[in-house]
Scaffold this motif. Structure first.
Motif, PDB file in Angstrom:
ATOM      1  N   GLU A   1     -24.814 -14.325  49.977  1.00 55.94           N
ATOM      2  CA  GLU A   1     -23.605 -14.166  50.882  1.00 55.94           C
ATOM      3  C   GLU A   1     -23.658 -15.152  52.221  1.00 55.94           C
ATOM      4  O   GLU A   1     -25.152 -15.507  52.750  1.00 55.94           O
ATOM      5  CB  GLU A   1     -23.032 -13.760  51.694  1.00 55.94           C
ATOM      6  N   VAL A   2     -23.219 -16.421  52.048  1.00 62.59           N
ATOM      7  CA  VAL A   2     -23.536 -17.321  53.223  1.00 62.59           C
ATOM      8  C   VAL A   2     -21.710 -17.329  54.198  1.00 62.59           C
ATOM      9  O   VAL A   2     -20.704 -17.355  54.133  1.00 62.59           O
ATOM     10  CB  VAL A   2     -23.029 -19.783  52.838  1.00 62.59           C
ATOM     11  N   ARG A   3     -21.851 -17.541  55.440  1.00 65.26           N
ATOM     12  CA  ARG A   3     -21.567 -16.832  56.686  1.00 65.26           C
ATOM     13  C   ARG A   3     -21.668 -18.178  57.151  1.00 65.26           C
ATOM     14  O   ARG A   3     -22.765 -18.714  57.975  1.00 65.26           O
ATOM     15  CB  ARG A   3     -22.245 -15.683  57.369  1.00 65.26           C
ATOM     16  N   TRP A   4     -20.304 -18.668  57.936  1.00 66.00           N
ATOM     17  CA  TRP A   4     -20.093 -20.159  58.927  1.00 66.00           C
ATOM     18  C   TRP A   4     -19.356 -19.027  60.297  1.00 66.00           C
ATOM     19  O   TRP A   4     -18.672 -18.699  60.014  1.00 66.00           O
ATOM     20  CB  TRP A   4     -19.099 -21.027  58.771  1.00 66.00           C
ATOM     21  N   SER A   5     -19.991 -19.650  61.445  1.00 67.40           N
ATOM     22  CA  SER A   5     -19.254 -18.791  62.489  1.00 67.40           C
ATOM     23  C   SER A   5     -19.673 -20.041  63.966  1.00 67.40           C
ATOM     24  O   SER A   5     -19.912 -21.374  64.109  1.00 67.40           O
ATOM     25  CB  SER A   5     -19.826 -17.394  63.068  1.00 67.40           C
TER      26      SER A   5
ATOM     27  N   GLU B   1     -21.584 -19.525  65.688  1.00 63.19           N
ATOM     28  CA  GLU B   1     -23.312 -19.084  66.353  1.00 63.19           C
ATOM     29  C   GLU B   1     -24.245 -20.276  65.297  1.00 63.19           C
ATOM     30  O   GLU B   1     -25.337 -20.091  65.137  1.00 63.19           O
ATOM     31  CB  GLU B   1     -23.475 -17.617  66.136  1.00 63.19           C
ATOM     32  N   GLY B   2     -23.220 -21.174  64.265  1.00 66.59           N
ATOM     33  CA  GLY B   2     -24.088 -21.665  63.709  1.00 66.59           C
ATOM     34  C   GLY B   2     -23.779 -20.768  61.611  1.00 66.59           C
ATOM     35  O   GLY B   2     -22.813 -20.272  61.418  1.00 66.59           O
ATOM     36  N   CYS B   3     -24.524 -21.220  61.465  1.00 68.21           N
ATOM     37  CA  CYS B   3     -24.237 -21.245  59.465  1.00 68.21           C
ATOM     38  C   CYS B   3     -25.839 -20.474  59.100  1.00 68.21           C
ATOM     39  O   CYS B   3     -27.080 -20.945  59.197  1.00 68.21           O
ATOM     40  CB  CYS B   3     -24.400 -22.254  58.636  1.00 68.21           C
ATOM     41  N   VAL B   4     -25.465 -18.908  58.521  1.00 70.35           N
ATOM     42  CA  VAL B   4     -26.587 -18.137  58.201  1.00 70.35           C
ATOM     43  C   VAL B   4     -26.190 -17.915  56.713  1.00 70.35           C
ATOM     44  O   VAL B   4     -25.248 -17.693  55.922  1.00 70.35           O
ATOM     45  CB  VAL B   4     -27.079 -17.238  58.714  1.00 70.35           C
ATOM     46  N   ALA B   5     -27.471 -17.720  55.443  1.00 70.12           N
ATOM     47  CA  ALA B   5     -27.647 -16.546  54.542  1.00 70.12           C
ATOM     48  C   ALA B   5     -27.883 -15.389  54.229  1.00 70.12           C
ATOM     49  O   ALA B   5     -28.658 -15.268  55.067  1.00 70.12           O
ATOM     50  CB  ALA B   5     -27.574 -17.703  53.511  1.00 70.12           C
ATOM     51  N   GLU B   6     -27.274 -14.839  53.479  1.00 66.18           N
ATOM     52  CA  GLU B   6     -27.898 -13.230  53.671  1.00 66.18           C
ATOM     53  C   GLU B   6     -28.364 -13.227  51.959  1.00 66.18           C
ATOM     54  O   GLU B   6     -27.437 -13.196  50.760  1.00 66.18           O
ATOM     55  CB  GLU B   6     -27.341 -11.913  53.868  1.00 66.18           C
ATOM     56  N   LEU B   7     -28.785 -12.282  51.483  1.00 70.89           N
ATOM     57  CA  LEU B   7     -29.308 -12.067  49.690  1.00 70.89           C
ATOM     58  C   LEU B   7     -29.931 -11.044  50.192  1.00 70.89           C
ATOM     59  O   LEU B   7     -30.684 -10.716  50.913  1.00 70.89           O
ATOM     60  CB  LEU B   7     -30.467 -13.058  48.885  1.00 70.89           C
ATOM     61  N   SER B   8     -29.627  -9.760  49.143  1.00 73.79           N
ATOM     62  CA  SER B   8     -29.847  -8.944  48.882  1.00 73.79           C
ATOM     63  C   SER B   8     -30.080  -8.365  46.898  1.00 73.79           C
ATOM     64  O   SER B   8     -28.858  -8.959  46.617  1.00 73.79           O
ATOM     65  CB  SER B   8     -29.222  -8.062  49.498  1.00 73.79           C
ATOM     66  N   GLY B   9     -30.727  -7.353  47.182  1.00 73.73           N
ATOM     67  CA  GLY B   9     -31.070  -6.783  45.595  1.00 73.73           C
ATOM     68  C   GLY B   9     -32.080  -5.913  45.537  1.00 73.73           C
ATOM     69  O   GLY B   9     -32.372  -5.153  46.679  1.00 73.73           O
ATOM     70  N   ARG B  10     -32.435  -6.187  44.048  1.00 74.39           N
ATOM     71  CA  ARG B  10     -33.988  -4.624  44.057  1.00 74.39           C
ATOM     72  C   ARG B  10     -34.524  -4.894  42.959  1.00 74.39           C
ATOM     73  O   ARG B  10     -34.735  -6.683  43.112  1.00 74.39           O
ATOM     74  CB  ARG B  10     -32.918  -3.579  42.888  1.00 74.39           C
ATOM     75  N   GLY B  11     -35.499  -4.061  43.467  1.00 74.16           N
ATOM     76  CA  GLY B  11     -36.434  -4.471  42.351  1.00 74.16           C
ATOM     77  C   GLY B  11     -36.522  -4.558  41.449  1.00 74.16           C
ATOM     78  O   GLY B  11     -35.415  -4.668  40.490  1.00 74.16           O
ATOM     79  N   LEU B  12     -37.829  -4.977  39.882  1.00 75.31           N
ATOM     80  CA  LEU B  12     -36.866  -4.842  38.542  1.00 75.31           C
ATOM     81  C   LEU B  12     -37.038  -3.967  37.710  1.00 75.31           C
ATOM     82  O   LEU B  12     -36.674  -3.881  36.610  1.00 75.31           O
ATOM     83  CB  LEU B  12     -38.572  -6.006  38.503  1.00 75.31           C
ATOM     84  N   GLN B  13     -37.046  -2.617  38.375  1.00 75.36           N
ATOM     85  CA  GLN B  13     -36.739  -1.545  37.993  1.00 75.36           C
ATOM     86  C   GLN B  13     -34.989  -1.364  37.432  1.00 75.36           C
ATOM     87  O   GLN B  13     -34.778  -0.899  37.334  1.00 75.36           O
ATOM     88  CB  GLN B  13     -36.941  -0.027  38.987  1.00 75.36           C
ATOM     89  N   ALA B  14     -34.334  -2.610  38.537  1.00 71.55           N
ATOM     90  CA  ALA B  14     -33.113  -2.728  38.269  1.00 71.55           C
ATOM     91  C   ALA B  14     -32.284  -2.702  37.195  1.00 71.55           C
ATOM     92  O   ALA B  14     -31.681  -2.798  35.970  1.00 71.55           O
ATOM     93  CB  ALA B  14     -32.774  -3.672  39.296  1.00 71.55           C
ATOM     94  N   LEU B  15     -33.478  -4.205  35.983  1.00 72.43           N
ATOM     95  CA  LEU B  15     -33.581  -4.136  34.747  1.00 72.43           C
ATOM     96  C   LEU B  15     -33.089  -3.280  33.961  1.00 72.43           C
ATOM     97  O   LEU B  15     -32.250  -3.218  32.400  1.00 72.43           O
ATOM     98  CB  LEU B  15     -33.928  -5.462  34.373  1.00 72.43           C
ATOM     99  N   LEU B  16     -33.975  -2.050  34.123  1.00 69.25           N
ATOM    100  CA  LEU B  16     -33.913  -0.694  32.696  1.00 69.25           C
ATOM    101  C   LEU B  16     -32.789  -0.310  33.441  1.00 69.25           C
ATOM    102  O   LEU B  16     -32.658   0.805  32.581  1.00 69.25           O
ATOM    103  CB  LEU B  16     -35.327  -0.571  33.188  1.00 69.25           C
ATOM    104  N   LEU B  17     -32.438  -0.080  34.971  1.00 68.82           N
ATOM    105  CA  LEU B  17     -31.322   0.710  35.401  1.00 68.82           C
ATOM    106  C   LEU B  17     -30.190   0.412  34.875  1.00 68.82           C
ATOM    107  O   LEU B  17     -28.958   1.031  34.647  1.00 68.82           O
ATOM    108  CB  LEU B  17     -30.655   0.694  36.657  1.00 68.82           C
ATOM    109  N   ASP B  18     -29.775  -1.629  34.573  1.00 70.33           N
ATOM    110  CA  ASP B  18     -28.693  -1.812  34.250  1.00 70.33           C
ATOM    111  C   ASP B  18     -28.087  -1.474  32.643  1.00 70.33           C
ATOM    112  O   ASP B  18     -26.903  -2.097  32.438  1.00 70.33           O
ATOM    113  CB  ASP B  18     -28.999  -2.846  34.584  1.00 70.33           C
ATOM    114  N   ASN B  19     -29.600  -1.793  32.084  1.00 70.84           N
ATOM    115  CA  ASN B  19     -29.517  -1.787  30.662  1.00 70.84           C
ATOM    116  C   ASN B  19     -29.520  -0.634  30.155  1.00 70.84           C
ATOM    117  O   ASN B  19     -30.038   0.399  30.126  1.00 70.84           O
ATOM    118  CB  ASN B  19     -30.311  -2.408  30.193  1.00 70.84           C
ATOM    119  N   GLN B  20     -28.220  -0.225  29.545  1.00 77.58           N
ATOM    120  CA  GLN B  20     -28.049   1.045  28.266  1.00 77.58           C
ATOM    121  C   GLN B  20     -28.873   0.895  27.440  1.00 77.58           C
ATOM    122  O   GLN B  20     -27.970  -0.068  26.547  1.00 77.58           O
ATOM    123  CB  GLN B  20     -26.645   1.284  27.984  1.00 77.58           C
ATOM    124  N   ALA B  21     -29.244   2.191  27.178  1.00 77.94           N
ATOM    125  CA  ALA B  21     -30.719   2.406  25.527  1.00 77.94           C
ATOM    126  C   ALA B  21     -29.196   3.278  24.106  1.00 77.94           C
ATOM    127  O   ALA B  21     -28.239   3.660  25.021  1.00 77.94           O
ATOM    128  CB  ALA B  21     -31.156   2.750  25.623  1.00 77.94           C
TER     129      ALA B  21
END
Length: 317
Positions: free
Chosen positions: A73-77, A79-99
């Motif tokens: 996400e990029v936010r302009w205000s 106070e200026g411009c900031v970016a925020e990034l979020s996510g999960r560890g590599l376990q997410a690849l196993l959680l998100d894929n169905q067997a």
């Protein structure tokens, strides 16, 4: 200092500007490891963020986190411009894929890894040997993580988790005290918790025919007035030992959630999940030795800090 490196799907890599705030959460499989970072940004570079798929974090040159970028996400205000990034560890690849549903006459660790883990580029941190599981089944709708967890935990007695470098760990604990906290340590907060909710007093397992039935109890919790039971109905082809272990596992794991401590230390990366911590704080009357279950490292207005969630060293996780 920390360096945040954004790796993109096209092979390019970008080092983020020095963050103004960030958070890294490490655990033992549940919840999944995660990250969040906020940094100053420049207008017009939004596509750079959108191309990012993986995040690597380095502390003093050492890799300390590898994860999947879930959102940017990029936010302009004013106070200026900031970016925020979020996510999960590599376990997410196993959680998100169905067997796919499958039945194994004899499931081995090598086969489980080949089908459900290594296709996502995930490798073992250390070589391990786990027993094969006879009659192992993969239920419809199961995630790759659930397949791995059921095989490793129920049949192999191993706690699957991810290292800070993004590798799958199935080896046992290295039981050495890595952190001792006393009256001279920069501890800013200590929380002791006794949570009865969710602790099981009784677990019953039975098969679909009703001919095989077994009940296990947490006698100590029942004496203290605990009344919380579960009934597990298992398929006809589930072995007797698997039923018994699963029932006792559920009972022991629920008890492990009961007594915990949370300690916040004004240091970055004070300890990692699985480490042992010795508490000898002024006025502390609880046990001295604990195992780290979760570690949250943050950078905020007050600088860096690590919040450690601690449990009993021998608890079933």
């Amino acid at each position: 200092m920390t360096e945040w490196r954004l790796n993109c799907y096209d092979g390019k890599a970008y080092t983020l500007p020095s963050p103004v705030a960030w958070r890294l959460d490490y655990g033992l499989g549940s919840p999944c490891d995660s990250f969040w970072v906020k940094t100053l940004w420049s207008v017009g570079q939004e596509e750079t963020l959108a191309a990012g798929t993986r995040m690597q974090v380095f502390h003093d040159g050492a890799l300390c986190f590898v994860g999947v970028v879930d959102e940017c996400e990029v936010r302009w205000s004013e106070e200026g411009c900031v970016a925020e990034l979020s996510g999960r560890g590599l376990q997410a690849l196993l959680l998100d894929n169905q067997a796919e549903a499958a039945d194994f006459g004899q499931a081995t660790l090598g086969e489980i890894l080949r089908r459900y883990v290594t296709p996502f580029g995930i490798r073992l941190a250390k070589p391990v040997s786990l027993p094969a599981a006879a009659g192992f089944s993969v239920g419809s709708g199961s995630s790759c993580w659930k397949v791995l967890y059921d095989f490793a935990r129920y049949h192999g007695g191993a706690t699957p988790r991810f290292t800070r470098t993004g590798q799958l760990a199935l080896h046992g604990w290295e039981d050495r005290t890595v952190l001792s906290l006393d009256g001279t340590s920069p501890v800013t907060e200590v929380v002791w918790r006794d949570k009865r909710y969710g602790v099981l007093s009784q677990v019953t397992v039975k098969d679909v025919t009703g001919l095989v039935r077994q009940t296990v109890e947490n006698a100590a919790f029942r004496r203290e007035g605990g009344r919380c039971s579960r009934v597990l109905l298992l398929p006809r082809d589930t072995g007797y030992q698997a039923r018994r272990y699963r029932a006792q596992f559920q009972l022991d794991r629920s008890a492990a959630e009961r007594k915990t401590a949370a300690v916040t230390v004004a240091l970055p990366f004070a300890a990692w999940p699985g480490d042992l911590v010795q508490l000898a704080l002024p006025g502390w009357k609880g046990p001295g030795r604990w195992r780290v279950r979760e570690s949250q490292v943050t950078l905020g207005e007050r600088g860096c800090a690590t919040k450690l969630t601690l449990g009993k060293p021998d608890a079933v996780l």
